[in-house]
Design a protein around this motif. Sequence first.
Motif, PDB file in Angstrom:
ATOM      1  N   GLY A 173       0.843  -1.198   0.000  1.00 12.75           N
ATOM      2  CA  GLY A 173       0.000   0.000   0.000  1.00 12.75           C
ATOM      3  C   GLY A 173       0.875   1.243   0.000  1.00 12.75           C
ATOM      4  O   GLY A 173       2.014   1.223  -0.493  1.00 12.75           O
ATOM      5  N   LEU A 174       0.362   2.322   0.590  1.00 13.44           N
ATOM      6  CA  LEU A 174       1.110   3.580   0.611  1.00 13.44           C
ATOM      7  C   LEU A 174       2.425   3.407   1.377  1.00 13.44           C
ATOM      8  O   LEU A 174       3.486   3.832   0.921  1.00 13.44           O
ATOM      9  CB  LEU A 174       0.270   4.675   1.306  1.00 13.44           C
ATOM     10  N   ALA A 175       2.350   2.795   2.552  1.00 11.05           N
ATOM     11  CA  ALA A 175       3.532   2.678   3.416  1.00 11.05           C
ATOM     12  C   ALA A 175       4.535   1.669   2.870  1.00 11.05           C
ATOM     13  O   ALA A 175       5.736   1.947   2.799  1.00 11.05           O
ATOM     14  CB  ALA A 175       3.104   2.272   4.821  1.00 11.05           C
ATOM     15  N   GLU A 219       2.520  -8.576  -1.736  1.00 13.74           N
ATOM     16  CA  GLU A 219       1.208  -7.910  -1.776  1.00 13.74           C
ATOM     17  C   GLU A 219       0.169  -8.954  -2.157  1.00 13.74           C
ATOM     18  O   GLU A 219       0.304  -9.627  -3.165  1.00 13.74           O
ATOM     19  CB  GLU A 219       1.229  -6.756  -2.787  1.00 13.74           C
ATOM     20  N   MET A 220      -0.876  -9.039  -1.334  1.00 18.94           N
ATOM     21  CA  MET A 220      -1.857 -10.121  -1.574  1.00 18.94           C
ATOM     22  C   MET A 220      -2.799  -9.819  -2.745  1.00 18.94           C
ATOM     23  O   MET A 220      -3.309 -10.746  -3.375  1.00 18.94           O
ATOM     24  CB  MET A 220      -2.665 -10.391  -0.309  1.00 18.94           C
ATOM     25  N   ARG A 221      -3.012  -8.505  -3.009  1.00 20.47           N
ATOM     26  CA  ARG A 221      -3.882  -8.226  -4.161  1.00 20.47           C
ATOM     27  C   ARG A 221      -3.149  -8.672  -5.427  1.00 20.47           C
ATOM     28  O   ARG A 221      -1.953  -8.527  -5.542  1.00 20.47           O
ATOM     29  CB  ARG A 221      -4.251  -6.747  -4.200  1.00 20.47           C
ATOM     30  N   CYS A 281     -10.115   5.739  -1.093  1.00 18.84           N
ATOM     31  CA  CYS A 281     -11.297   6.616  -0.991  1.00 18.84           C
ATOM     32  C   CYS A 281     -11.010   7.921  -1.727  1.00 18.84           C
ATOM     33  O   CYS A 281     -10.990   7.933  -2.945  1.00 18.84           O
ATOM     34  CB  CYS A 281     -11.636   6.804   0.481  1.00 18.84           C
ATOM     35  N   SER A 282     -10.764   9.021  -1.020  1.00 19.11           N
ATOM     36  CA  SER A 282     -10.590  10.301  -1.718  1.00 19.11           C
ATOM     37  C   SER A 282      -9.286  10.275  -2.521  1.00 19.11           C
ATOM     38  O   SER A 282      -8.427   9.410  -2.304  1.00 19.11           O
ATOM     39  CB  SER A 282     -10.588  11.451  -0.711  1.00 19.11           C
ATOM     40  N   VAL A 321       0.511 -13.162   3.028  1.00 22.16           N
ATOM     41  CA  VAL A 321       1.378 -13.676   4.088  1.00 22.16           C
ATOM     42  C   VAL A 321       0.506 -13.870   5.324  1.00 22.16           C
ATOM     43  O   VAL A 321      -0.202 -12.955   5.741  1.00 22.16           O
ATOM     44  CB  VAL A 321       2.538 -12.690   4.372  1.00 22.16           C
ATOM     45  N   GLY A 343      -1.672  -2.360   6.729  1.00 24.22           N
ATOM     46  CA  GLY A 343      -2.745  -1.377   6.719  1.00 24.22           C
ATOM     47  C   GLY A 343      -3.925  -1.671   7.620  1.00 24.22           C
ATOM     48  O   GLY A 343      -3.948  -2.655   8.381  1.00 24.22           O
ATOM     49  N   ALA A 370      -5.145  -8.662   6.470  1.00 18.73           N
ATOM     50  CA  ALA A 370      -5.871  -9.941   6.330  1.00 18.73           C
ATOM     51  C   ALA A 370      -5.876 -10.677   7.680  1.00 18.73           C
ATOM     52  O   ALA A 370      -4.903 -10.611   8.435  1.00 18.73           O
ATOM     53  CB  ALA A 370      -5.207 -10.778   5.248  1.00 18.73           C
ATOM     54  N   GLN A 373      -0.565   2.761   8.440  1.00 24.96           N
ATOM     55  CA  GLN A 373      -1.705   2.989   9.318  1.00 24.96           C
ATOM     56  C   GLN A 373      -1.797   1.974  10.449  1.00 24.96           C
ATOM     57  O   GLN A 373      -2.355   2.256  11.498  1.00 24.96           O
ATOM     58  CB  GLN A 373      -2.997   2.999   8.484  1.00 24.96           C
ATOM     59  N   GLY A 429      -4.237   8.361   7.631  1.00 26.85           N
ATOM     60  CA  GLY A 429      -4.182   9.134   6.394  1.00 26.85           C
ATOM     61  C   GLY A 429      -3.155   8.601   5.413  1.00 26.85           C
ATOM     62  O   GLY A 429      -2.174   7.967   5.797  1.00 26.85           O
ATOM     63  N   TYR A 430      -3.405   8.902   4.139  1.00 26.51           N
ATOM     64  CA  TYR A 430      -2.497   8.443   3.082  1.00 26.51           C
ATOM     65  C   TYR A 430      -1.076   8.967   3.317  1.00 26.51           C
ATOM     66  O   TYR A 430      -0.107   8.218   3.233  1.00 26.51           O
ATOM     67  CB  TYR A 430      -2.934   8.971   1.710  1.00 26.51           C
TER      68      TYR A 430
HETATM   69  C1  LIG Z   1     -12.313   2.616   3.764  1.00 25.45           C
HETATM   70  C2  LIG Z   1     -11.171   3.520   4.038  1.00 25.45           C
HETATM   71  C3  LIG Z   1     -11.158   4.799   3.497  1.00 25.45           C
HETATM   72  C4  LIG Z   1     -10.074   5.659   3.741  1.00 25.45           C
HETATM   73  N1  LIG Z   1     -10.086   6.888   3.180  1.00 25.45           N
HETATM   74  C5  LIG Z   1      -9.026   7.708   3.333  1.00 25.45           C
HETATM   75  C6  LIG Z   1      -9.002   8.975   2.675  1.00 25.45           C
HETATM   76  O1  LIG Z   1      -9.924   9.343   1.967  1.00 25.45           O
HETATM   77  N2  LIG Z   1      -7.933   9.770   2.867  1.00 25.45           N
HETATM   78  C7  LIG Z   1      -6.881   9.389   3.640  1.00 25.45           C
HETATM   79  O2  LIG Z   1      -5.919  10.162   3.749  1.00 25.45           O
HETATM   80  N3  LIG Z   1      -6.878   8.191   4.271  1.00 25.45           N
HETATM   81  C8  LIG Z   1      -7.926   7.343   4.144  1.00 25.45           C
HETATM   82  N4  LIG Z   1      -7.955   6.123   4.770  1.00 25.45           N
HETATM   83  C9  LIG Z   1      -6.922   5.825   5.770  1.00 25.45           C
HETATM   84  C10 LIG Z   1      -5.541   5.330   5.318  1.00 25.45           C
HETATM   85  O3  LIG Z   1      -4.699   6.376   5.187  1.00 25.45           O
HETATM   86  C11 LIG Z   1      -5.469   4.472   4.147  1.00 25.45           C
HETATM   87  O4  LIG Z   1      -6.098   3.292   4.499  1.00 25.45           O
HETATM   88  C12 LIG Z   1      -4.023   4.162   3.662  1.00 25.45           C
HETATM   89  O5  LIG Z   1      -4.155   3.444   2.491  1.00 25.45           O
HETATM   90  C13 LIG Z   1      -3.178   3.408   4.656  1.00 25.45           C
HETATM   91  O6  LIG Z   1      -1.934   3.089   4.079  1.00 25.45           O
HETATM   92  P1  LIG Z   1      -1.194   1.717   4.437  1.00 25.45           P
HETATM   93  O7  LIG Z   1      -0.055   1.578   3.509  1.00 25.45           O
HETATM   94  O8  LIG Z   1      -0.919   1.677   5.883  1.00 25.45           O
HETATM   95  O9  LIG Z   1      -2.272   0.595   4.147  1.00 25.45           O
HETATM   96  P2  LIG Z   1      -2.913   0.187   2.730  1.00 25.45           P
HETATM   97  O10 LIG Z   1      -2.774   1.268   1.755  1.00 25.45           O
HETATM   98  O11 LIG Z   1      -4.241  -0.384   3.025  1.00 25.45           O
HETATM   99  O12 LIG Z   1      -1.930  -0.977   2.256  1.00 25.45           O
HETATM  100  C14 LIG Z   1      -1.876  -2.223   2.905  1.00 25.45           C
HETATM  101  C15 LIG Z   1      -1.646  -3.277   1.848  1.00 25.45           C
HETATM  102  O13 LIG Z   1      -1.390  -4.508   2.478  1.00 25.45           O
HETATM  103  C16 LIG Z   1      -2.054  -5.544   1.773  1.00 25.45           C
HETATM  104  N5  LIG Z   1      -2.237  -6.646   2.703  1.00 25.45           N
HETATM  105  C17 LIG Z   1      -3.079  -6.704   3.787  1.00 25.45           C
HETATM  106  N6  LIG Z   1      -2.882  -7.877   4.430  1.00 25.45           N
HETATM  107  C18 LIG Z   1      -1.933  -8.563   3.744  1.00 25.45           C
HETATM  108  C19 LIG Z   1      -1.314  -9.843   3.929  1.00 25.45           C
HETATM  109  N7  LIG Z   1      -1.645 -10.639   4.952  1.00 25.45           N
HETATM  110  N8  LIG Z   1      -0.369 -10.242   3.039  1.00 25.45           N
HETATM  111  C20 LIG Z   1      -0.033  -9.449   1.985  1.00 25.45           C
HETATM  112  N9  LIG Z   1      -0.593  -8.235   1.774  1.00 25.45           N
HETATM  113  C21 LIG Z   1      -1.523  -7.789   2.660  1.00 25.45           C
HETATM  114  C22 LIG Z   1      -3.323  -4.879   1.277  1.00 25.45           C
HETATM  115  O14 LIG Z   1      -3.848  -5.529   0.159  1.00 25.45           O
HETATM  116  C23 LIG Z   1      -2.843  -3.467   0.950  1.00 25.45           C
HETATM  117  O15 LIG Z   1      -2.438  -3.341  -0.384  1.00 25.45           O
HETATM  118  C24 LIG Z   1      -9.006   5.239   4.558  1.00 25.45           C
HETATM  119  C25 LIG Z   1      -9.024   3.959   5.115  1.00 25.45           C
HETATM  120  C26 LIG Z   1     -10.086   3.104   4.850  1.00 25.45           C
HETATM  121  C27 LIG Z   1     -10.079   1.725   5.433  1.00 25.45           C
END
Ligand SMILES: Cc1cc2nc3c(=O)[nH]c(=O)nc-3n(C[C@H](O)[C@H](O)[C@H](O)COP(=O)(O)OP(=O)(O)OC[C@H]3O[C@@H](n4cnc5c(N)ncnc54)[C@H](O)[C@@H]3O)c2cc1C
Length: 451
Positions: A21-23, A42-44, A63-64, A134, A148, A152, A356, A362-363
């Motif tokens: 994801g983003l992080a 990445e599971m997707r 989302c946004s 994973v 994130g 999962a 997150q 947040g993104y």
């Molecule tokens: C419904 C929703 C709406 C949101 N809207 C906003 C918004 O509008 N603006 C904003 O700033 N923030 C928003 N957020 C908050 C947050 O900032 C985002 O979720 C952001 O994408 C988090 O980044 P991340 O990298 O931590 O997680 P993610 O971007 O979710 O990335 C995590 C990744 O890990 C993968 N993954 C999960 N489990 C496993 C596993 N077991 N094995 C392998 N891969 C796995 C997922 O498929 C995903 O690609 C929202 C969150 C949610 C849930």
Amino acid sequence: MGPASGYAAAVTHDIHIIGGGLAGSEAAWQLAQAGHKVKLSEMRGSGHMTPAHHTDSLAELVCSNSFRSDDAERNAVGLLHREMRDLGSLILTQGDVHKVPAGSALAVDRDGFSAGVTAALEAHPNISIVRERVDQLPAEGLTIVATGPLTAPGLAESIGSATGKEALAFFDAIAPIVHFESIDFTTAWYQSRWNKIGPGGSGKDYINCPMSKDEYLAFHAGLLAGEKTEFREWENVPYFEGCMPIEVMAERGVDTLRYGPMKGVGLDDPRTGRWPHAVVQLRQDNASGTLWNMVGFQTKLKYAAQVELFRTIPGLEKAEFARLGGLHRNTFIKSPELLDPTLRLKARPNIRFAGQITGCEGYVESAAIGLLAGRFAAAELAGRTLAPPPRETALGALLAHITGEAEVETYQPMNVNFGLFPPIEGRSKKADRKLMYTSRARAAFSGWLPA
Ligand SMILES: Cc1cc2nc3c(=O)[nH]c(=O)nc-3n(C[C@H](O)[C@H](O)[C@H](O)COP(=O)(O)OP(=O)(O)OC[C@H]3O[C@@H](n4cnc5c(N)ncnc54)[C@H](O)[C@@H]3O)c2cc1C
């Protein structure tokens, strides 16, 4: 369903990042740019999907399409953008490439942005992207977990075993947080109920905002009438007694709140010498006392409705909110207790957390914490130590909040905001103050900027 894996037996990489994801994408980029071999799982794309994602692209925006303010002079998230650009952030680089008009905000063409991040990572010679889910925390090897808010379930369970179940949350229950300097102390006062002072307490543990009967009744009516956000179909967030939304409590009867979080008994309003009809209590939310949370005020009211209604509370008429209330499905760990200052799990230092799942929100914040996790891991692989960024910077303030500054008991997801920065003493106009924060941050950042 596609394959699900544990840890690859033949290790051909220096570090394993779980979650693209983003992080995770940002962490992978930082490590690869520093010359380290990265495996990014990445599971997707392997037949597994979170309920919020729709594509197989890395760094999908769920989302946004906004990265919020790009104003580095007067806005904390704008400052964070700038610091990330200075550190070669992939997320900000691609954000700038795929920018769409949005005034002073940075908004992006979401498909172009995610495609750009995916292409950059796929083309990098130091990164191998594996589409797999994973299900277990790797027992050994440097790892960054960046799965994130919708991690999962199998992996979440494994994380829960490593952190202790109590330290892993599956839902947030966010009460609004108010900037201390915006509270009006001609009405509000410090006092613990019955003047009880706990161990280490100073008698200033709570700030009280009193309500007369008429004010309370109007407030109660406002809670019932205010526009609410609906849960998403897949969220199924349960209402626990301890974190029931305030408006749900209000629906149970006109006096339910007065016998619950808004109880006035044992609190002497210094203006009248009497207990108020009802009270709103605020409790300190960070060690420096710049942020105060509204006790028991988790809510599904829409943001605009929250601001309008909560500013009718005596003492909070000019409240500035560092965070508004909410309830969501959201997997996150109690980072202030569990992580060291470089995001390593204290109990298993080969594992870092990022994004997150650490309790940032947040993104941009998620990518920022991914960037730091990547940089800390890169330094470790090179046999160096990278000091955390100074507290006066946006990266440093956010990181310090996550890794120790925030109150552990009330820890809930948080956006970057000036309330996380060490306070600037003395009185000044709000606009000047923001500039003071950002110019101090720039000076501190340039002193830290790693090679
Ligand atoms: C419904 C929703 C709406 C949101 N809207 C906003 C918004 O509008 N603006 C904003 O700033 N923030 C928003 N957020 C908050 C947050 O900032 C985002 O979720 C952001 O994408 C988090 O980044 P991340 O990298 O931590 O997680 P993610 O971007 O979710 O990335 C995590 C990744 O890990 C993968 N993954 C999960 N489990 C496993 C596993 N077991 N094995 C392998 N891969 C796995 C997922 O498929 C995903 O690609 C929202 C969150 C949610 C849930």
